[in-house]
Design a protein around this motif. Structure first.
Motif, PDB file in Angstrom:
ATOM      1  N   GLN A 181      30.016  69.911   1.993  1.00  0.00           N
ATOM      2  CA  GLN A 181      31.479  69.885   1.882  1.00  0.00           C
ATOM      3  C   GLN A 181      32.121  70.998   2.713  1.00  0.00           C
ATOM      4  OE1 GLN A 181      31.593  69.948  -2.354  1.00  0.00           O
ATOM      5  NE2 GLN A 181      31.513  67.709  -2.523  1.00  0.00           N
ATOM      6  N   LEU A 182      31.445  72.143   2.797  1.00  0.00           N
ATOM      7  CA  LEU A 182      31.991  73.254   3.586  1.00  0.00           C
ATOM      8  C   LEU A 182      31.959  72.956   5.091  1.00  0.00           C
ATOM      9  CD1 LEU A 182      30.417  76.396   1.839  1.00  0.00           C
ATOM     10  CD2 LEU A 182      32.770  75.599   1.678  1.00  0.00           C
ATOM     11  N   PHE A 183      30.856  72.332   5.520  1.00  0.00           N
ATOM     12  CA  PHE A 183      30.680  72.063   6.956  1.00  0.00           C
ATOM     13  C   PHE A 183      30.401  70.573   7.169  1.00  0.00           C
ATOM     14  CE2 PHE A 183      29.299  76.409   6.067  1.00  0.00           C
ATOM     15  CZ  PHE A 183      30.114  77.128   6.930  1.00  0.00           C
ATOM     16  N   PRO A 184      31.423  69.730   7.024  1.00  0.00           N
ATOM     17  CA  PRO A 184      31.204  68.276   7.082  1.00  0.00           C
ATOM     18  C   PRO A 184      30.624  67.839   8.421  1.00  0.00           C
ATOM     19  CG  PRO A 184      33.452  68.785   6.367  1.00  0.00           C
ATOM     20  CD  PRO A 184      32.844  70.061   6.849  1.00  0.00           C
ATOM     21  N   GLY A 185      29.664  66.929   8.354  1.00  0.00           N
ATOM     22  CA  GLY A 185      29.112  66.347   9.572  1.00  0.00           C
ATOM     23  C   GLY A 185      28.069  67.211  10.257  1.00  0.00           C
TER      24      GLY A 185
END
Lengths: 165, 102
Positions: free
Chosen positions: B79-83
């Motif tokens: 969630q913090l670093f999507p993708g």
């Protein structure tokens, strides 16, 4: 590579239940999720062991009929040695230990990592019927039990690939 | 590749990873995050510092090790670093592109 050609989705099929084949599928699915791709992991036939509660923690690697098998140090592994009770368990434990050293998690934790990233896990209906398995025998976070038709339906889309691991 | 970020002339690899570990500052991370459309929170920064510490110690990085750090679980990391939980965080942490497969 332009963004249009980038792989966006992989559907990975795992049909074998030995440690190394299951891990090949898990590593590929997890790698896809980590790259921001959509990943669906489909277990069928003996691959179902990897998501069957009773068996998923006890996957083995074959010590018989595996010509690539080596002794520690690199000498060929005699097939007869592999038939001795306990040897396969020992070899499998050693494989698990080596994987743990490389920060490769146990099966359950690996599946959790994949689903945490949005990947989905499925089971094959026909193989479930063959092995007399019910949905409740499977790992709790298995999304669904699918027919082959349903699998193809959800594997479509632009820039998607089906991989048989 | 060279870029000027918060008044500093920085050099980057072809993939966009900082090549000078010691040049990193929190302000640089914030600027880099904007390029990824991420607004950096304290939680993000904790993860970046953890990665930098691990990298400096020569440890190989994996999302599993971040998940076990006590800072954030793996779901939270996505969630913090999507993708790109490990790739994007490494980029913002000013460390090289991750080479681990897990």
């Amino acid at each position: 590579m332009s963004d249009n050609n980038k792989l966006k989705k992989v559907s990975i099929i795992c049909s074998k239940g030995n440690l190394e084949d299951v891990y090949a599928a898990l590593v590929m699915a997890n790698g896809a999720v980590m790259e921001g791709m959509e990943a669906k992991l489909f277990f069928t036939f003996f691959g179902l062991d990897a998501i069957t509660k009773k068996r998923m923690k006890k996957l083995h690697t074959a010590t018989v009929g595996n010509p690539a098998m080596r002794m520690p140090g690199g000498l060929p592994f005699p097939t007869l040695l592999g038939t001795i009770p306990g040897v396969e368990a020992g070899v499998s434990a050693m494989m698990r230990k080596q994987m743990d050293d490389l920060d490769i998690p146990p099966v359950v934790e690996f599946l959790e990592m994949i689903t945490a990233g949005g990947g989905e896990i499925f089971a094959c209906k026909l193989a479930m019927d063959m092995f007399k398995l019910k949905k409740e025998d499977l790992w709790d976070d298995v999304s669904a039990v699918l027919t082959v038709g349903e699998f193809y339906e959800m594997s479509g889309g632009e820039n998607s690939q089906i991989i048989f691991a | 590749m060279e870029k000027t970020i918060s008044g500093q002339n920085l050099s980057f690899s072809e993939d966009g990873y900082m090549t000078d570990f010691s040049a990193w500052t929190e302000d640089i991370a914030k600027e880099l995050a904007k390029e990824e459309n991420i607004e950096l929170t304290d939680k993000h920064m904790e993860v970046l510092k953890f990665l930098r510490k691990k990298h400096e110690a020569g440890d190989s990085l994996s999302i599993r090790s971040v998940g076990k750090s006590g800072i954030v679980d793996i779901k939270g990391l996505y969630q913090l670093f999507p993708g790109g939980p490990l790739k994007i965080s490494s980029k913002l942490a000013g460390i090289p592109k991750p080479t681990s497969c897990v």
